[in-house]
Design a protein around this motif. Sequence first.
Motif, mmCIF file in Angstrom:
data_model
loop_
_atom_site.group_PDB
_atom_site.id
_atom_site.type_symbol
_atom_site.label_atom_id
_atom_site.label_comp_id
_atom_site.label_asym_id
_atom_site.label_seq_id
_atom_site.Cartn_x
_atom_site.Cartn_y
_atom_site.Cartn_z
ATOM 1 N N SER A 259 0.859 -1.187 0.000
ATOM 2 C CA SER A 259 0.000 0.000 0.000
ATOM 3 C C SER A 259 0.891 1.232 0.000
ATOM 4 C CB SER A 259 -0.900 0.021 1.236
ATOM 5 O OG SER A 259 -0.139 0.279 2.402
ATOM 6 N N LEU A 260 0.397 2.309 -0.589
ATOM 7 C CA LEU A 260 1.160 3.549 -0.582
ATOM 8 C C LEU A 260 1.438 3.984 0.853
ATOM 9 C CD1 LEU A 260 2.359 6.028 -2.011
ATOM 10 C CD2 LEU A 260 0.082 7.064 -1.928
ATOM 11 N N ASP A 261 0.441 3.858 1.709
ATOM 12 C CA ASP A 261 0.579 4.303 3.096
ATOM 13 C C ASP A 261 1.631 3.493 3.835
ATOM 14 O OD1 ASP A 261 -1.997 6.136 3.166
ATOM 15 O OD2 ASP A 261 -2.551 4.243 2.230
ATOM 16 N N GLY A 262 1.658 2.183 3.615
ATOM 17 C CA GLY A 262 2.636 1.334 4.265
ATOM 18 C C GLY A 262 4.048 1.601 3.767
ATOM 19 N N ARG A 263 4.179 1.816 2.470
ATOM 20 C CA ARG A 263 5.500 2.063 1.904
ATOM 21 C C ARG A 263 6.049 3.417 2.367
ATOM 22 N NH1 ARG A 263 5.040 1.927 -4.141
ATOM 23 N NH2 ARG A 263 7.324 1.742 -4.124
ATOM 24 N N VAL A 264 5.178 4.426 2.392
ATOM 25 C CA VAL A 264 5.632 5.739 2.863
ATOM 26 C C VAL A 264 5.955 5.691 4.347
ATOM 27 C CG1 VAL A 264 4.978 8.162 3.158
ATOM 28 C CG2 VAL A 264 4.355 6.959 1.075
ATOM 29 N N ARG A 265 5.222 4.868 5.090
ATOM 30 C CA ARG A 265 5.513 4.706 6.512
ATOM 31 C C ARG A 265 6.933 4.155 6.690
ATOM 32 N NH1 ARG A 265 1.473 1.420 7.567
ATOM 33 N NH2 ARG A 265 -0.007 3.140 7.589
ATOM 34 N N GLY A 266 7.317 3.224 5.809
ATOM 35 C CA GLY A 266 8.677 2.697 5.858
ATOM 36 C C GLY A 266 9.714 3.761 5.571
ATOM 37 N N THR A 267 9.444 4.617 4.565
ATOM 38 C CA THR A 267 10.356 5.712 4.255
ATOM 39 C C THR A 267 10.469 6.669 5.439
ATOM 40 O OG1 THR A 267 9.581 5.590 1.944
ATOM 41 C CG2 THR A 267 10.904 7.502 2.564
ATOM 42 N N GLU A 268 9.335 6.975 6.038
ATOM 43 C CA GLU A 268 9.316 7.899 7.172
ATOM 44 C C GLU A 268 10.106 7.335 8.356
ATOM 45 O OE1 GLU A 268 5.952 10.606 9.385
ATOM 46 O OE2 GLU A 268 5.454 8.511 8.979
ATOM 47 N N MET A 269 9.993 6.047 8.597
ATOM 48 C CA MET A 269 10.724 5.428 9.705
ATOM 49 C C MET A 269 12.231 5.483 9.465
ATOM 50 S SD MET A 269 8.123 2.235 10.486
ATOM 51 C CE MET A 269 9.001 1.562 11.898
ATOM 52 N N LEU A 270 12.668 5.304 8.208
ATOM 53 C CA LEU A 270 14.091 5.427 7.901
ATOM 54 C C LEU A 270 14.551 6.870 8.069
ATOM 55 C CD1 LEU A 270 14.842 3.152 4.818
ATOM 56 C CD2 LEU A 270 14.963 2.644 7.253
ATOM 57 N N TYR A 271 13.713 7.806 7.647
ATOM 58 C CA TYR A 271 14.027 9.228 7.806
ATOM 59 C C TYR A 271 14.201 9.576 9.279
ATOM 60 C CZ TYR A 271 13.001 14.230 8.184
ATOM 61 O OH TYR A 271 13.034 15.565 8.511
ATOM 62 N N GLN A 272 13.300 9.086 10.103
ATOM 63 C CA GLN A 272 13.389 9.358 11.535
ATOM 64 C C GLN A 272 14.661 8.744 12.128
ATOM 65 O OE1 GLN A 272 9.658 7.604 12.655
ATOM 66 N NE2 GLN A 272 8.489 9.487 12.326
ATOM 67 N N ALA A 273 14.990 7.519 11.674
ATOM 68 C CA ALA A 273 16.186 6.842 12.187
ATOM 69 C C ALA A 273 17.453 7.577 11.763
ATOM 70 C CB ALA A 273 16.222 5.398 11.689
ATOM 71 N N LEU A 274 17.490 8.069 10.517
ATOM 72 C CA LEU A 274 18.673 8.791 10.055
ATOM 73 C C LEU A 274 18.821 10.123 10.788
ATOM 74 C CD1 LEU A 274 21.092 8.894 8.152
ATOM 75 C CD2 LEU A 274 19.603 9.954 6.431
#
Length: 383
Positions: A259-274
């Motif tokens: 899902s778009l929402d799930g995939r963007v959630r993954g991107t957001e989690m990496l952004y937060q981690a970085l």
Amino acid sequence: MNIYIDENIPYAKDFFADYGKLHFFSGRKVNAEQLIDADVLLVRSITQVNEQLLKLNKKLKFVGTATIGTDHIDQNYLKNRCIAFSSAPGCNKISVAEYILSSLLVLAEKQQFSLTSKKVAIVGAGNTGTAVYQRLNALGVNCILYDPPLQLAGDNRQFCSFEQVLAADIISLHVPKVVQGPYPTVHMFDREVLKQLTKTQILLNAARGDIIDNQALLSLAQQGEAPTLVLDVWENEPHIEQLLLPYVEIATPHIAGYSLDGRVRGTEMLYQALCQFLQLNEKYSAADFVAPADINMISISKKIDPSLMKSLMHLIFDVRRDDALFREVIEDVDGFDTMRKTYQERRELSTLTVKSSVEQNTLLQLLGFSTHLQQKTKELHEI
């Protein structure tokens, strides 16, 4: 910084452009030469991150995967090189759970059974398995959980035996790929296990293709001895065993969590981690980039039954669309990966607000919808 990013990680440019020079690559084809100058590496599950891939790079500081699975990452190698690592646990659990729900609603209609009359065994009770359990349980479906590692770790939920799994009407797989240890999952469903299943059962796999021995499954299917199959993951992706396709009721190319929402959630989690790794304040969230769904509000005036639930579910996502498209493109060169790369935008149930009575709001919320209390109108009576 040089930030190297899988080209299929959504909204990566929006999230990371302020933090360095962005370099996009093909996750299947990336090699050591391409990554020689990378300070940050962001991948998906199709990229094996190990010594072979990173042997020429001497400056890498951070690796992230926009997935819940980590079996494609050699974490020991990263640790030995003092390279920070982050994944996105739970980012697509909702998407996978909705894929399973859509599939079961389709099968219930086609085979004319009620989900509440079936026992569902959920193999793997982590983030995704729990999300599946919550939705089916909300519908009144009898679910059992199997997860020996969690059980041994002290999880206080009630767990079943593997014999009880094999006796269930429906078996849904949600375990990671584990090669060694006391509870390996590779070929967990080998020929001997598969032979214990019957044609009246349903087997769904939206976890890892290696959990089921695909050749053994094909052999049993050709003999007419396989259960009804829903397969989103396959051995040897993207070069799957196409002879198995005619025996699979619902077949898709590893997109259950897409899902778009799930995939963007993954991107957001990496952004937060970085940001945390770099000790920088976060500037963005997914809400800054993702538009509302095309259909985002609806009213219902009757009690939710299987028919209405299916209509609501498939207003957002109908797995039959993906099954039909997959069967069309799979014979094309790189058809498996092409469909994943060009996957039609799919949203999650939470993007649809359902106006209903207060009595139904709890059920709708448990299923994942957003809700809004529908005001009752006064009835007019002639005197």
